[in-house]
Design an enzyme around this catalytic site. Structure first.
Site, PDB file in Angstrom:
ATOM      1  N   GLU A 179      11.750  -0.397   5.356  1.00 37.33           N
ATOM      2  CA  GLU A 179      12.672  -1.538   5.220  1.00 37.33           C
ATOM      3  C   GLU A 179      11.949  -2.885   5.181  1.00 37.33           C
ATOM      4  O   GLU A 179      12.468  -3.850   4.615  1.00 37.33           O
ATOM      5  CB  GLU A 179      13.689  -1.537   6.359  1.00 37.33           C
ATOM      6  CG  GLU A 179      14.849  -0.572   6.148  1.00 37.33           C
ATOM      7  CD  GLU A 179      15.724  -0.952   4.948  1.00 37.33           C
ATOM      8  OE1 GLU A 179      16.058  -2.142   4.792  1.00 37.33           O
ATOM      9  OE2 GLU A 179      16.069  -0.039   4.171  1.00 37.33           O
TER      10      GLU A 179
ATOM     11  N   MET B 126       8.388  -2.760  11.900  1.00 40.39           N
ATOM     12  CA  MET B 126       8.223  -1.630  10.978  1.00 40.39           C
ATOM     13  C   MET B 126       6.826  -1.665  10.377  1.00 40.39           C
ATOM     14  O   MET B 126       6.299  -2.730  10.057  1.00 40.39           O
ATOM     15  CB  MET B 126       9.276  -1.687   9.891  1.00 40.39           C
ATOM     16  CG  MET B 126      10.635  -1.381  10.431  1.00 40.39           C
ATOM     17  SD  MET B 126      11.760  -0.993   9.097  1.00 40.39           S
ATOM     18  CE  MET B 126      13.231  -0.714  10.065  1.00 40.39           C
ATOM     19  N   SER B 127       6.246  -0.485  10.247  1.00 40.91           N
ATOM     20  CA  SER B 127       4.896  -0.359   9.688  1.00 40.91           C
ATOM     21  C   SER B 127       4.735   1.055   9.158  1.00 40.91           C
ATOM     22  O   SER B 127       5.257   2.010   9.752  1.00 40.91           O
ATOM     23  CB  SER B 127       3.867  -0.615  10.788  1.00 40.91           C
ATOM     24  OG  SER B 127       2.598  -0.126  10.386  1.00 40.91           O
TER      25      SER B 127
ATOM     26  N   HIS C  60       9.062  -3.539   3.612  1.00 37.06           N
ATOM     27  CA  HIS C  60       8.711  -3.726   2.193  1.00 37.06           C
ATOM     28  C   HIS C  60       9.973  -4.016   1.373  1.00 37.06           C
ATOM     29  O   HIS C  60       9.975  -4.881   0.487  1.00 37.06           O
ATOM     30  CB  HIS C  60       8.077  -2.462   1.621  1.00 37.06           C
ATOM     31  CG  HIS C  60       6.794  -2.032   2.291  1.00 37.06           C
ATOM     32  ND1 HIS C  60       6.702  -0.886   3.039  1.00 37.06           N
ATOM     33  CD2 HIS C  60       5.569  -2.601   2.308  1.00 37.06           C
ATOM     34  CE1 HIS C  60       5.456  -0.759   3.482  1.00 37.06           C
ATOM     35  NE2 HIS C  60       4.743  -1.783   3.065  1.00 37.06           N
TER      36      HIS C  60
ATOM     37  N   MET D 164       0.841  -1.203   0.000  1.00 36.89           N
ATOM     38  CA  MET D 164       0.000   0.000   0.000  1.00 36.89           C
ATOM     39  C   MET D 164       0.878   1.256   0.000  1.00 36.89           C
ATOM     40  O   MET D 164       0.401   2.349   0.316  1.00 36.89           O
ATOM     41  CB  MET D 164      -0.939   0.007   1.206  1.00 36.89           C
ATOM     42  CG  MET D 164      -1.902  -1.181   1.186  1.00 36.89           C
ATOM     43  SD  MET D 164      -3.454  -0.856   2.028  1.00 36.89           S
ATOM     44  CE  MET D 164      -2.884  -0.468   3.676  1.00 36.89           C
ATOM     45  N   GLY D 165       2.170   1.099  -0.319  1.00 32.16           N
ATOM     46  CA  GLY D 165       3.063   2.248  -0.378  1.00 32.16           C
ATOM     47  C   GLY D 165       3.515   2.686   1.002  1.00 32.16           C
ATOM     48  O   GLY D 165       3.387   1.940   1.970  1.00 32.16           O
TER      49      GLY D 165
ATOM     50  N   LEU E 137       6.629   3.100   1.746  1.00 28.54           N
ATOM     51  CA  LEU E 137       7.548   1.959   1.849  1.00 28.54           C
ATOM     52  C   LEU E 137       8.594   2.158   2.938  1.00 28.54           C
ATOM     53  O   LEU E 137       9.050   3.277   3.190  1.00 28.54           O
ATOM     54  CB  LEU E 137       8.241   1.740   0.499  1.00 28.54           C
ATOM     55  CG  LEU E 137       7.304   1.512  -0.696  1.00 28.54           C
ATOM     56  CD1 LEU E 137       8.114   1.308  -1.977  1.00 28.54           C
ATOM     57  CD2 LEU E 137       6.371   0.330  -0.466  1.00 28.54           C
TER      58      LEU E 137
ATOM     59  N   VAL F 112      10.596  -7.369   9.704  1.00 28.83           N
ATOM     60  CA  VAL F 112      11.736  -6.465   9.899  1.00 28.83           C
ATOM     61  C   VAL F 112      11.369  -5.488  11.019  1.00 28.83           C
ATOM     62  O   VAL F 112      10.271  -4.927  11.022  1.00 28.83           O
ATOM     63  CB  VAL F 112      12.067  -5.703   8.599  1.00 28.83           C
ATOM     64  CG1 VAL F 112      13.205  -4.721   8.828  1.00 28.83           C
ATOM     65  CG2 VAL F 112      12.429  -6.691   7.497  1.00 28.83           C
TER      66      VAL F 112
ATOM     67  N   LYS G 291       4.940 -10.220   9.247  1.00 27.10           N
ATOM     68  CA  LYS G 291       4.375  -9.191  10.124  1.00 27.10           C
ATOM     69  C   LYS G 291       2.845  -9.288  10.118  1.00 27.10           C
ATOM     70  O   LYS G 291       2.188  -9.097  11.130  1.00 27.10           O
ATOM     71  CB  LYS G 291       4.841  -7.824   9.625  1.00 27.10           C
ATOM     72  CG  LYS G 291       3.939  -6.660   9.898  1.00 27.10           C
ATOM     73  CD  LYS G 291       4.340  -5.969  11.155  1.00 27.10           C
ATOM     74  CE  LYS G 291       3.373  -4.903  11.623  1.00 27.10           C
ATOM     75  NZ  LYS G 291       2.613  -4.210  10.642  1.00 27.10           N
TER      76      LYS G 291
HETATM   77  P1  AMP Z   1       1.381  -3.049   3.459  1.00 30.84           P
HETATM   78  O1  AMP Z   1       1.959  -1.992   2.593  1.00 30.84           O
HETATM   79  O2  AMP Z   1       1.322  -2.689   4.900  1.00 30.84           O
HETATM   80  O3  AMP Z   1       0.080  -3.595   2.924  1.00 30.84           O
HETATM   81  O4  AMP Z   1       2.392  -4.278   3.410  1.00 30.84           O
HETATM   82  C1  AMP Z   1       2.795  -4.825   2.194  1.00 30.84           C
HETATM   83  C2  AMP Z   1       3.592  -6.079   2.463  1.00 30.84           C
HETATM   84  O5  AMP Z   1       4.733  -5.761   3.249  1.00 30.84           O
HETATM   85  C3  AMP Z   1       2.797  -7.137   3.255  1.00 30.84           C
HETATM   86  O6  AMP Z   1       3.110  -8.423   2.736  1.00 30.84           O
HETATM   87  C4  AMP Z   1       3.327  -6.965   4.645  1.00 30.84           C
HETATM   88  O7  AMP Z   1       3.246  -8.145   5.436  1.00 30.84           O
HETATM   89  C5  AMP Z   1       4.780  -6.619   4.364  1.00 30.84           C
HETATM   90  N1  AMP Z   1       5.353  -5.926   5.523  1.00 30.84           N
HETATM   91  C6  AMP Z   1       4.873  -4.822   6.151  1.00 30.84           C
HETATM   92  N2  AMP Z   1       5.636  -4.511   7.207  1.00 30.84           N
HETATM   93  C7  AMP Z   1       6.610  -5.455   7.265  1.00 30.84           C
HETATM   94  C8  AMP Z   1       7.696  -5.692   8.172  1.00 30.84           C
HETATM   95  N3  AMP Z   1       7.948  -4.906   9.196  1.00 30.84           N
HETATM   96  N4  AMP Z   1       8.486  -6.758   7.912  1.00 30.84           N
HETATM   97  C9  AMP Z   1       8.255  -7.590   6.861  1.00 30.84           C
HETATM   98  N5  AMP Z   1       7.237  -7.409   5.991  1.00 30.84           N
HETATM   99  C10 AMP Z   1       6.432  -6.361   6.191  1.00 30.84           C
END
Ligand code: AMP
Length: 283
Positions: free
Chosen positions: A35, A184-185, A37, A30-31, A33, A176, A149
């Site tokens: 570490e 990370m989020s 991602h 979802m952008g 981005l 991560v 995550k």
């Molecule tokens: P999102 O942009 O939050 O929808 O996440 C996109 C992808 O990145 C998903 O597969 C998440 O599980 C992965 N992701 C998000 N945060 C992390 C993290 N801290 N470590 C590893 N993968 C992540």
């Protein structure tokens, strides 16, 4: 690096790669981005000749009152990070091209979607499964990369791919974390400095649960109790759930614990909702 927003252009791009016998890795995001991602991008880079990142803030997985409109969208920075990581294609579709007028088809993964995140975010997994299947059709990659995550989301996607015979391999990548343990989020950007300082308690609570297991607790209640006690020390947190579940079914874990179970949690820190999970026994 190329960027495309029309689904038909994106699909043509992937099929052209595969005509040339290049394996295509897809990283749906979802952008905003970070570490986490980028670790998925690096895994894809490592396995595949071509890497596609999709950036789409998916309205169907948000409930009314959630942060759909305020979700961070730092487009330029995201594109720079993708470029730097050697991404070949960024797919950034418009909402109206992903959900056509009159859109009325949804994917519902029963059972797995019911508990934990599903219980607190109605429609969340229906939205995730629907958009991921759309992405898999638009971008018929060889492998798609997801983070642990979001462990329940990963399980839902795996179930859907298996049940609907989607010809794509799903690979899972480790969570991560910041140096202090906070997963990370993109939503961590919402935290005030005080909240950010308190945030690692969520991970520390999970680690307290793991320690209880490692010191001999085999009853899920004993493990979750140890974790909850640690989280209660940080009064800013408002707990939504902290559960020990089977890593495949996401059903409540049963005694005696084997160590393969997940300890998963979601909590509000102010108005920011954080989630995290660990496997009881590492590895
Ligand atoms: P999102 O942009 O939050 O929808 O996440 C996109 C992808 O990145 C998903 O597969 C998440 O599980 C992965 N992701 C998000 N945060 C992390 C993290 N801290 N470590 C590893 N993968 C992540």
């Amino acid at each position: 690096m190329e960027t495309v927003s029309r689904p038909e252009d994106a699909r043509y791009w992937v099929l052209a790669c595969q005509d040339r016998k290049e394996r295509v890795g897809l990283v749906p995001t979802m952008g905003a981005l970070h570490e986490g991602h980028l670790s998925l991008v690096r895994a894809a880079r490592n396995d595949c000749e071509r890497v596609v990142v999709s950036i789409f803030v998916n309205p169907a997985q948000f409930s009314p009152g959630e942060d759909l409109e305020t979700y961070p969208r730092p487009r330029q920075r995201d594109l720079e990070l993708c470029e730097r990581e050697g991404v070949d294609l960024v797919f950034e579709p418009l909402r109206g091209d992903m959900y056509l007028p009159g859109h009325s088809t949804y994917v519902h993964v029963e059972g797995l979607s019911a508990g934990l995140e599903g219980a607190h975010r109605p429609n969340f997994f229906r939205g995730v499964a629907t958009v991921v299947l759309k992405l898999f059709h638009i971008l018929p990659a060889d492998v798609a990369y997801f983070g642990r995550k979001d462990a329940q989301q990963l399980a839902v996607v795996r179930r859907m791919v298996q049940d609907l015979f989607v010809p794509i391999e799903i690979k899972a990548c480790p969570t991560v974390r910041e140096p202090d343990g906070l997963a990370m989020s993109s939503r961590n950007a919402y935290l005030s400095p005080e909240e950010r300082a308190a945030a690692p308690a969520l991970y520390q609570a999970l680690m307290a649960g793991r320690r209880a297991f490692l010191s001999g607790a085999r009853d899920p209640a004993a493990v979750t109790e140890a974790a909850r006690r640690r989280l209660a020390e940080e009064e800013r947190f408002l707990l939504q759930y902290l559960e020990c579940v089977d890593a495949e079914t996401f059903q409540p874990a049963v005694a005696p614990l084997s160590g393969r179970e997940l300890l998963a949690t979601a909590a509000f820190l102010g108005s920011t909702r954080l989630i995290d999970n660990i496997q009881l026994q590492e590895g």
